[in-house]
Write an enzyme that holds these catalytic residues in place. Structure first.
Site, PDB file in Angstrom:
ATOM      1  CB  ILE A  27      -0.781  -0.112   1.350  1.00 34.58           C
ATOM      2  CG1 ILE A  27      -1.961  -1.227   1.347  1.00 34.58           C
ATOM      3  CG2 ILE A  27      -1.681   1.248   1.446  1.00 34.58           C
ATOM      4  CD1 ILE A  27      -2.714  -1.139   2.483  1.00 34.58           C
ATOM      5  N   GLY A  53       6.191   4.491   4.320  1.00 34.46           N
ATOM      6  CA  GLY A  53       6.310   5.736   5.049  1.00 34.46           C
ATOM      7  C   GLY A  53       7.915   5.803   5.939  1.00 34.46           C
ATOM      8  N   GLY A  54       7.974   6.701   6.524  1.00 34.17           N
ATOM      9  CA  GLY A  54       9.193   6.867   7.336  1.00 34.17           C
ATOM     10  C   GLY A  54       9.296   5.818   8.465  1.00 34.17           C
ATOM     11  N   GLY A 112       8.135   2.580   8.020  1.00 39.82           N
ATOM     12  CA  GLY A 112       8.158   1.028   7.524  1.00 39.82           C
ATOM     13  C   GLY A 112       7.237   0.976   6.468  1.00 39.82           C
ATOM     14  CB  VAL A 132       1.432  -0.049   5.147  1.00 40.21           C
ATOM     15  CG1 VAL A 132      -0.098  -0.313   5.468  1.00 40.21           C
ATOM     16  CG2 VAL A 132       1.873   1.102   6.115  1.00 40.21           C
ATOM     17  CE  LYS A 134       1.575   1.881   9.963  1.00 43.44           C
ATOM     18  NZ  LYS A 134       1.077   2.906  10.766  1.00 43.44           N
ATOM     19  CG  ASP A 185       2.540  12.413  10.596  1.00 44.06           C
ATOM     20  OD1 ASP A 185       2.900  13.510  10.275  1.00 44.06           O
ATOM     21  OD2 ASP A 185       3.026  11.540  10.157  1.00 44.06           O
TER      22      ASP A 185
END
Lengths: 217, 667
Positions: B21, B24-25, B27, B29, B43, B132
């Site tokens: 999917i 990101g920072g 790891g 997903v 994740k 975030d």
């Protein structure tokens, strides 16, 4: 129909997979990284209805309050029509028996809405965009009615829009095979493709910034 | 983008990865199906695992419809940790926003904000800060908004600095204090303010070419609220306060203020009842948000549903009165007060055009001598009228009409649905306290010399803006000389240049010194004294420029008006020589001009009004008195003082009372 969860890597486990692994299937799932899952229907006649969770599924099984066989979409040459077996509407008009489909028409089957589109004039392949929140059984998020070819790529007129890709990948029929090619570098199951390559159940196609898995069903 | 796991991988027993999917920072997903067919998002944690796991553990058992659920945390055969989460099939707010490049309709904004606030309020109520918040972390599926990436707070705390340089996307929503390592719930409210701004306008308030530029804007720039409908400006302004202590106190308060702003509009907005009653509507739009639209009813409905789901009646529309549409400014009060309010809400360019038009009309029509006489007499007329009003009406000088107050904060809290008990008791108290403040009280408690913290970067930014704007205004005023001189343009140019350069130097000196002293604990004497060196510089420059350009101010006009009242020397130093001012004359004039008047009072951002005509007249009156005793050409003296007073007010920043209320409370 079921989309076998878990170990579906072998053709035999893939439900109605054809005997010949390279033969064109009736349907397949494309699991495209960072984009979604897409149900690609390759027959000229596609049935739509409610999922029953069993082996005798329609081509497009929906998790919705529909008849088991709610409607059938027919492809004749490069044109499409729909036969309604239960209350269905094309735009605001009820479909009595059969109606022609044209691009960007809204289709409503019971409470389920779709927009029928033919994104490019280069191909008769059509897509059904869901306009309501109903899901397709098995986790697919988009439907493609594939004629001769199916375009995956960054442009809006591609059948499966993959915005982060640089090069498109083309799936196409040749004789009794489903094949793929791309203007950019392409790998099928880790092997660099020269020209084009045949797809089979379980094939993983990788480009410079693309990856998807083909799952016959 | 390469992902570690291929489709059909089974790193965790019972789950088969179907596709990737996102990365990101923290790891990667993946979308996966359980053996029974349940869709989940897996994740994979690659970095800061322990910190991440602690954050996730805190959120593991949180249940709320507007939060992405975390099902479990598992470890694979290689010792890697995986978070098993709810898979949300719909779009992210990022994707939805792409369909609305100029902003969403307000009813959709309301639907999003209600659910975002509901989920975030739930988190804050349990002591968890998201840290975030951004559109890419907000999902919508089946008309239900969900906040994702919960539990990453600790990770972000540790790695935020490095993440800033890698991801501009996050920086757009980053509160100023994050750079200093502060991560209270205020950072979420700041992000909420940015998101609201983006939803309404289609763009973020602080944009830039680089991460550094955006961060600097977060630290120093004020958002351009003119793009927002008037009713929402205060809501966003409060949420985007640089100082977290002055920011909107809680998500609940933010939501209530947002609602109040919506309510403040004359046009009833059809928000789906389901948003508040817990029932759902069928989504009828591609972005999945169903909006109950009264199709076929273009006229204003007699009965609308208010935001609590309760029917409320509306009076029939007044004939001829057009309803206020979303994004439209409210109808202002009429008369002079209305014009002043309208003027104050315009941007600098518009204000400049208005002033130019007025001055052009006065000077081009030949009425400027009349205007000058009226201006000179007006302080005495004003004092006389005030006195008469006080004596005859037997009351204090009449109160000016109150400014439009910020959207009222509801007295009775409207709990966020479906979480009915997230109202913060402390916030209630603060809000009730805030409600009692009037603009007049706030202004009284926060005079221009109020001691407060202003960062050097903010001073520099505001000053540079003021310098630029003042140059424009001064050029306009100076060019008016062309109309009164009865000379050709080429003959007038040296004088216009002389007026522009000297006035601008005086204005910049006053603004610069005032900005340095702003917010500091300094007496009036020292604030005046700080201007003396500047006065010497400006006086010398004016004298030098006068000789260089051969522009020699004379006393013809002064003699006509004042005749014999001059003192032509100070301690033997001549102020006039050959009918024009000497160097000593220039120096004494500017020392007097800079020292007698308290210029900081009109240059400070905490002055009572953006532009006070009385202040300009007062400057002129003081200058008139000055030249009565110390010889200097009157018209030039009046030009410098009056134009300086006007330009300084027009160019310097002004903090509206509502933005000073927290300081007023402290006072």
């Amino acid at each position: 129909m079921t989309f076998p969860p878990g170990d579906s890597s072998s053709p035999r486990a893939a439900g109605t997979s054809p005997e010949d692994a390279t033969a064109i299937p009736a349907r397949m799932l494309l699991w495209v990284d960072q984009v979604g899952g897409f149900l690609v229907c390759l027959r000229d006649e596609v049935t739509i209805g409610a999922t029953n969770g069993g082996p005798e599924e329609v081509d497009i099984p929906l998790i919705a309050n529909l008849s088991r066989r709610h409607a059938t979409i027919h492809r004749q040459g490069e044109t499409y029509s729909i036969s309604a077996h239960a209350p269905s509407f094309l735009g605001d008009r009820a479909i009595d028996h059969e109606a022609w489909l044209s691009s960007n028409k809204d289709l409503r089957l019971g409470g389920v809405g779709f927009r029928f589109r033919q994104p490019t004039v280069l191909s008769a392949t059509a897509v059904l965009d869901s306009t309501t929140s109903h899901r397709i059984a098995g986790g697919a998020e988009g439907i493609v009615l594939m004629h001769e070819l199916c375009l995956l790529g960054p442009a809006a007129d591609h059948h499966i829009v993959c915005r982060h890709w640089n090069d498109p990948i083309i799936l196409f029929r040749r004789k009794d095979q489903l094949r793929c090619k791309s203007p950019g570098p392409l790998f099928v199951d880790g092997e660099l493709v020269e020209g084009d390559a045949a797809l089979t159940h379980g094939t993983i196609v990788t480009g410079t910034d693309a990856r998807f898995r083909v799952e016959y069903c | 983008m390469k992902f570690a796991f291929a489709p059909e991988s089974t790193p965790l027993d019972g789950y088969t990865i179907k596709r990737a999917i996102h990365r990101g920072g923290f790891g990667e997903v993946y979308y996966a199906l359980s053996d029974a067919g349940k869709e989940v998002a897996l994740k994979l944690l690659r970095q800061n695992t322990e910190i991440e796991l602690r954050g996730v553990a805190q959120c593991l058992n949180l249940k709320h419809p507007n939060l992405v659920s975390i099902f479990d945390v598992k470890t694979d055969g290689d010792g890697d940790h995986w978070i098993i989460m709810e898979y949300v099939a719909g779009k992210t707010l990022d994707e939805v926003l792409a369909q609305y490049p100029h902003g969403m309709p307000l009813e959709k904004v309301s639907t999003w904000m209600e659910q975002i606030c509901s989920g975030l309020s739930f988190l804050h109520d349990r002591g968890i800060v998201h840290r975030d918040m951004k559109p890419a972390n907000l999902f919508i599926e089946d008309d239900l908004v969900k906040i994702g990436d919960i539990g990453l707070s600790k990770f972000i705390t540790q790695s935020r600095r490095s993440a800033q340089t890698q991801s501009v996307g996050t920086v757009y929503y980053m509160a100023p204090e994050v750079g200093r390592g502060r991560y209270g719930h205020e950072v979420d409210i700041y992000a909420l303010g940015i998101i609201l701004y983006e939803l309404i306008t289609g763009r973020v308030p602080f944009d830039g070419e680089s991460t550094g530029e955006i961060l600097m804007k977060h630290l120093t720039d004020k958002p351009n609220l003119n793009l927002l409908p008037v009713a929402f400006r205060d809501v966003v302004a409060r949420a985007l306060e640089k100082d977290p202590q002055q920011r909107t106190a809680s998500v609940t308060q933010f939501w209530n203020e947002f609602q109040a702003a919506l309510r403040g509009k004359e046009e009833p907005i059809n928000i789906p009842e389901s948003s508040f009653a817990g029932t759902r509507t069928e989504p009828d739009h591609a972005d999945g948000i169903g909006v109950e639209v009264r199709k076929g009813t273009k006229s204003r409905p007699d009965v609308a549903v208010d935001y609590a789901g309760t029917p409320r009646s509306h009076s029939a529309p007044v004939a001829g009165a057009s309803p206020q549409l979303p994004g439209e400014k409210p109808i202002q009060t009429g008369g002079f007060q209305g014009m002043v309010e309208w003027y104050n809400e315009q941007n600098g360019m518009t204000q400049a055009v208005v002033i130019f038009a007025i001055l052009f009309a006065i000077f081009a029509s030949g009425l400027w001598p009349v205007a000058l006489v009226l201006a000179l007499l007006s302080p005495f007329i004003w004092v006389t009228m005030k006195f008469l009003g006080y004596v005859l009406i037997d009351e204090a000088p009449s109160k000016s009409m109150p400014r439009p107050t910020p959207p009222p904060v509801q007295t009775k809290q409207q709990p966020l649905n479906p979480v009915a008990h997230t109202v913060n008791h402390y916030t209630q108290k603060v809000k009730q306290k805030v409600r009692k403040w009037t603009d007049k009280e706030i202004i009284r408690l926060t005079p221009p010399d109020t001691v407060r913290r202003i960062s050097e970067a903010q001073r520099l930014t505001e000053l540079s803006n003021s310098f630029g704007l003042s140059a424009f205004y001064v050029a306009i005023f100076s060019s008016l000389y062309l109309f009164v001189s009865e000379q050709t343009l080429s003959n007038s140019l040296p004088t216009i240049f002389f007026l522009t350069a000297t006035t601008l130097l005086a204005v910049w000196t006053i603004m610069g010194v005032s900005k340095v002293a702003e917010g500091r604990k300094l007496s009036g004497f020292w604030r005046r004294a700080l201007l003396i060196p500047g006065a010497l510089v400006v006086g010398s420059a004016a004298y030098g420029l006068s000789n260089y350009l051969m522009v020699y101010p004379n006393f013809n006009f002064s003699h006509d008006v004042l005749d014999t009242a001059f003192t032509n020397e100070i301690n033997g130093m001549p102020l006039v020589s050959s009918g024009t001012p000497t160097l000593e004359g220039y120096l004494s004039f500017f020392i007097g001009m800079f020292f007698v008047r308290g210029w900081w009072g009109i240059a400070d951002s905490y002055r009572s009004k953006k532009l006070r005509v009385v202040s300009i007249l007062w400057s002129g009156a003081l200058t008139l008195l000055q030249v009565i005793f110390f010889a200097f050409p009157l018209e030039l003296a009046l030009f410098w003082s009056v134009v300086s007073a006007a330009v300084i007010q027009l160019s310097t920043t002004w903090t509206p009372p509502r933005e000073r209320r927290f300081l007023a409370e402290e006072q």
